[in-house]
Design a protein around this motif. Structure first.
Motif, short mmCIF file in Angstrom:
data_model
loop_
_atom_site.label_atom_id
_atom_site.label_comp_id
_atom_site.label_asym_id
_atom_site.label_seq_id
_atom_site.Cartn_x
_atom_site.Cartn_y
_atom_site.Cartn_z
N ASN A 172 36.40 38.08 36.23
CA ASN A 172 34.95 38.04 36.08
C ASN A 172 34.44 39.39 35.57
O ASN A 172 34.69 40.43 36.18
CB ASN A 172 34.30 37.70 37.43
CG ASN A 172 32.79 37.64 37.34
OD1 ASN A 172 32.11 38.65 37.53
ND2 ASN A 172 32.25 36.47 37.03
N ASP A 173 33.71 39.37 34.46
CA ASP A 173 33.25 40.61 33.84
C ASP A 173 32.35 41.43 34.75
O ASP A 173 32.50 42.66 34.84
CB ASP A 173 32.50 40.31 32.54
CG ASP A 173 33.41 39.81 31.43
OD1 ASP A 173 34.64 39.99 31.56
OD2 ASP A 173 32.91 39.25 30.45
N GLU A 174 31.40 40.78 35.42
CA GLU A 174 30.46 41.51 36.25
C GLU A 174 31.16 42.16 37.45
O GLU A 174 30.83 43.28 37.84
CB GLU A 174 29.33 40.59 36.72
CG GLU A 174 28.47 40.06 35.60
CD GLU A 174 27.81 41.17 34.80
OE1 GLU A 174 27.41 42.18 35.41
OE2 GLU A 174 27.70 41.04 33.57
N ALA A 175 32.09 41.44 38.04
CA ALA A 175 32.84 41.99 39.16
C ALA A 175 33.68 43.19 38.71
O ALA A 175 33.79 44.19 39.41
CB ALA A 175 33.74 40.92 39.78
N ARG A 176 34.26 43.08 37.52
CA ARG A 176 35.05 44.19 36.98
C ARG A 176 34.18 45.41 36.69
O ARG A 176 34.57 46.54 36.99
CB ARG A 176 35.79 43.72 35.73
CG ARG A 176 36.85 44.70 35.25
CD ARG A 176 37.85 44.02 34.33
NE ARG A 176 37.25 43.57 33.09
CZ ARG A 176 37.02 42.31 32.77
NH1 ARG A 176 37.34 41.35 33.62
NH2 ARG A 176 36.48 41.98 31.62
#
Length: 246
Positions: A83-87
């Protein structure tokens, strides 16, 4: 209560609780609770919901540095999160960790094709102590994306390096910044990204005590359309004057 909701609440209640908890972390009284860090770490490790992990990463990053070895290890593992936002949240939190060695794990991520990842990596590298990241920050001064270059110049200034001075000069040029900022802001909106970029440049100039920018700062303090930019320029000029007198 928020942690309990995160760990035992329904699926639609967990991420709002994580979001609210991350906001509460701005309060020093909340951060001073020594039991909070281990509880956040455990909740982060248990969670599989990307939005919950995103906000818990932000909460971990707002703990007073240095973060624990467990928190650093968990956030480092999250750099591979799909997940981009989590990363992105994990990158930001590692930048706030206070551990110089984290830079070695973050530096390769600057090679990402995603400009958002590069921007956050550069920001995080600038926030970390140490100097192993300086070559990467210098490389980022030539990035194709303007906001990555801006972050690199500010990051270098935080490390007392004037290598990004030419970029900082551009950040103080309102017409240039207005042409480079992509997002249009409607009349009356509270968000002013152009002024935010300029204020970052002003503060970077002040931290470098760059007297060659004095005339530019004086002009901004008198003529810029943003009162916030004017005030930032006035503060920077006071800082420059104090550094010269000392």
């Amino acid at each position: 209560d928020y942690l309990t909701e995160i760990r035992t609440g329904g699926l639609n209640r967990r991420w709002p609780a994580a979001y609210e908890l991350s906001r509460q972390m701005g309060d020093p009284a909340v951060r001073s609770d020594r039991s909070l860090g281990p509880a956040l770490e455990e909740a982060f490790d248990e969670s599989v919901d990307p939005k919950v992990r995103q906000y818990l990463a932000l909460a971990l990053g707002r703990l007073d540095p240095p973060l624990s070895a467990r928190a650093v290890a968990s956030l480092t593992k999250a750099l591979d999160d799909p997940n981009d936002e989590a990363r992105l949240a994990a990158i930001w939190a590692l930048g706030s960790s206070g551990h110089p060695a984290v830079a070695e794990r973050l530096r390769p991520l600057y090679g990402s094709q995603d400009a958002g990842i590069r921007k956050m990596v550069v920001y995080a590298l600038g926030a970390l102590p140490g100097d192993t990241q300086i070559p990467t920050l210098r490389t980022a001064l030539e990035d194709a994306e303007a906001d990555v270059r801006w972050n690199a110049a500010v990051a270098l200034a935080r490390h007392a390096s004037a290598d990004g001075l030419s970029v900082i000069r551009q950040m103080l040029d309102r017409p240039y910044v207005e042409g480079a900022v992509r997002r249009d802001i409607g009349v009356g909106a509270d968000i002013d990204p152009v002024s935010d970029v300029m204020i970052s440049g002003v503060r970077a100039a002040a931290s470098l005590r760059e007297v060659s920018l004095k005339a530019t700062l004086e002009g901004l303090s008198r003529e810029d359309r943003s009162l916030k930019v004017r005030q930032a320029a006035l503060d920077a000029l006071k800082h420059l004057e104090a550094s010269v007198s000392n």
